[in-house]
Design an enzyme around this catalytic site. Structure first.
Site, short mmCIF file in Angstrom:
data_model
loop_
_atom_site.label_atom_id
_atom_site.label_comp_id
_atom_site.label_asym_id
_atom_site.label_seq_id
_atom_site.Cartn_x
_atom_site.Cartn_y
_atom_site.Cartn_z
CG ASP A 171 -0.20 0.08 2.53
OD1 ASP A 171 1.01 -0.19 2.54
OD2 ASP A 171 -0.83 0.38 3.54
CE1 TYR A 265 9.43 1.67 4.32
CE2 TYR A 265 7.86 2.71 2.83
CZ TYR A 265 8.13 2.05 4.02
OH TYR A 265 7.12 1.77 4.90
#
Length: 442
Positions: A171, A265
């Site tokens: 997600d 990330y």
């Protein structure tokens, strides 16, 4: 009349489970449901949430059959979809995943670097176990897996259960696309058509247009170059401090390649020194979650059970919940929706390992995902992705072979780790911490 589906949520004791149940109930007009079963191997933890979910079901959809169990045969018999989001070792092990690397001056994160590798080694076996239960009790069902670390789990399912009805999803891009829609002043991320490539938690958007084909990238680039993905909304202000910082740091990740928009990330791989410097080795993200979402959700559940009603204590629905309903709908009713999924490359990215599990747009119908061609990718991204894909492959090989050597190689190869000697120290500590979860390494 649309056919009703029977759902098993594997990881019934997760704090995200009530949100998924609620999202399923709110979308019955497009995805009708016959039965919802919660499954977990931790009976006590699951029951605390399941009893509250039972009250919610009774009030909102009494016609749907609801139960919860620790018995695989009960959970996986007669179902159409398994929605799996298990966390092996719970947050106590996540805390070690984060704090052990930080002890050696290395990024401590649940899906990136040594922490992600440790979590992956714990997750592989139980996810394969779920797939095998499905094969035994409901062989035509689909496993929609978003158990982390999704990249390692996806590689494991490719290697160990090829050709099965398993789709690995995440997600993270959905959440960021929702933020992008806010930046652009759109009502929904579904007003955008995107092109994206990468690995899980390791990717780049190359094109974002509206439904009329207008280019939305310039406005997004202008915002992200100054603020990252930070937005001045009430929802953003309520995010944990670590997430606010991660969203803001994206402006520095963006600076490395202003032609694309990056995953948040990537900061762990491209700025690991910064991440370590700004981490508290005594209070990590795991502690934030245990003191935040864990207490909140279980506290809500306790109040619902005590009061015997949902009124005044509604559970929240996360973006991952809506995404998984979209995916189930696409398969059940052949909607041909365009979605970002983790699939075997097979030439979709022309100049990249065909066996790598990549995250790219797919058209989804009753036969599963059909990946879209992304063409060739630039040298910078290809180099980063090649290194990371090899880390993931080595982890899975280490799990399959019980190989200390290959796991040491995997940690050494991670861009977050400075040397083989540091990798070995971290590995030896992780082996001790995970002795109840990992296969024996030789």
């Amino acid at each position: 009349m649309r056919r009703k589906s029977s759902i098993c949520i594997a990881g019934g004791g997760s704090t995200f489970t009530p949100g998924i149940v609620l999202m399923l109930l709110e979308n019955q007009d497009r995805f009708p449901i016959k039965r919802i079963t919660l499954y977990d191997n931790n009976a006590e933890r699951q029951e605390k949430l399941a009893k509250a979910c039972a009250i919610m079901m009774k009030e909102k959809a009494p016609e749907i059959e609801f139960n919860y169990t620790t018995d695989p045969e009960t959970a996986f018999t007669g179902i159409d979809f398994v929605m799996a989001h298990i966390r092996v070792g719970l947050y106590a092990m996540r805390e070690l995943d984060e704090k052990i690397p930080l002890k050696y001056g290395v990024v401590g994160q649940e899906t990136c670097g040594p922490g992600g590798i440790a979590y992956g080694m714990r997750s592989i076996g139980p996810v394969i176990e779920i797939a095998d239960y499905m094969e035994k009790y409901s062989p035509d069902a689909w496993l929609l897996n978003y158990s982390n670390p999704a990249a390692i789990v996806a590689e494991a399912t490719r290697r160990l259960r090829p050709g099965k009805r398993i789709i690995n999803i995440c997600d993270m891009p959905v959440g960021l696309e929702t933020t992008m829609a806010t930046i652009l002043g759109l009502q929904s991320r579904k007003e955008m058509e995107i092109r994206y490539y990468g690995l899980n938690h390791f990717g780049w958007w190359t094109s974002i247009k509206d439904k009329d084909g207008n280019d939305l990238m310039p406005k997004l680039k202008e915002h992200i170059s100054q603020y990252g993905y930070a937005v001045n909304t009430e929802d953003f202000q309520h995010k944990d401090a670590s997430w606010q910082e991660t969203y803001t740091k994206a402006k520095d990740v963006f600076a490395l390649d202003p032609n694309t928009l990056p995953s948040t990330y990537l900061k762990y791989y491209l700025y690991p020194d910064y991440v370590v410097k700004h981490s508290d080795p005594n209070y990590t993200r795991a502690n934030e979650v245990m003191d935040g979402r864990e207490k909140t959700v279980f506290g809500q559940a306790a109040k619902i059970i005590e009061n015997g009603t949902m009124k005044g204590n509604e559970f929240a629905v996360g973006v991952h919940a809506s995404f998984i309903v979209d995916l189930a709908c696409a398969i059940a009713f052949n909607t041909k929706e365009r979605m970002l999924l983790i699939v075997e490359n097979n030439g979709a990215i022309e100049n990249f390992d065909p066996t790598a599990m990549v995250e790219i747009p797919c058209i989804v119908g009753k036969d599963g995902p059909e990946p879209l061609a992304m063409g060739k990718i630039p040298t910078f991204q290809r180099g980063l992705m090649t290194e990371q894909a090899c880390v993931e492959k080595l982890v899975v090989e280490a799990w399959i072979e019980g190989s200390y050597q290959k796991l040491w190689q995997a940690i050494t190869l991670s861009k977050t780790v400075p040397s083989a000697s540091v990798a070995k120290q971290i590995l030896d500590d992780l082996i001790e911490a995970n002795k109840d979860y990992w296969p024996t390494l030789k």
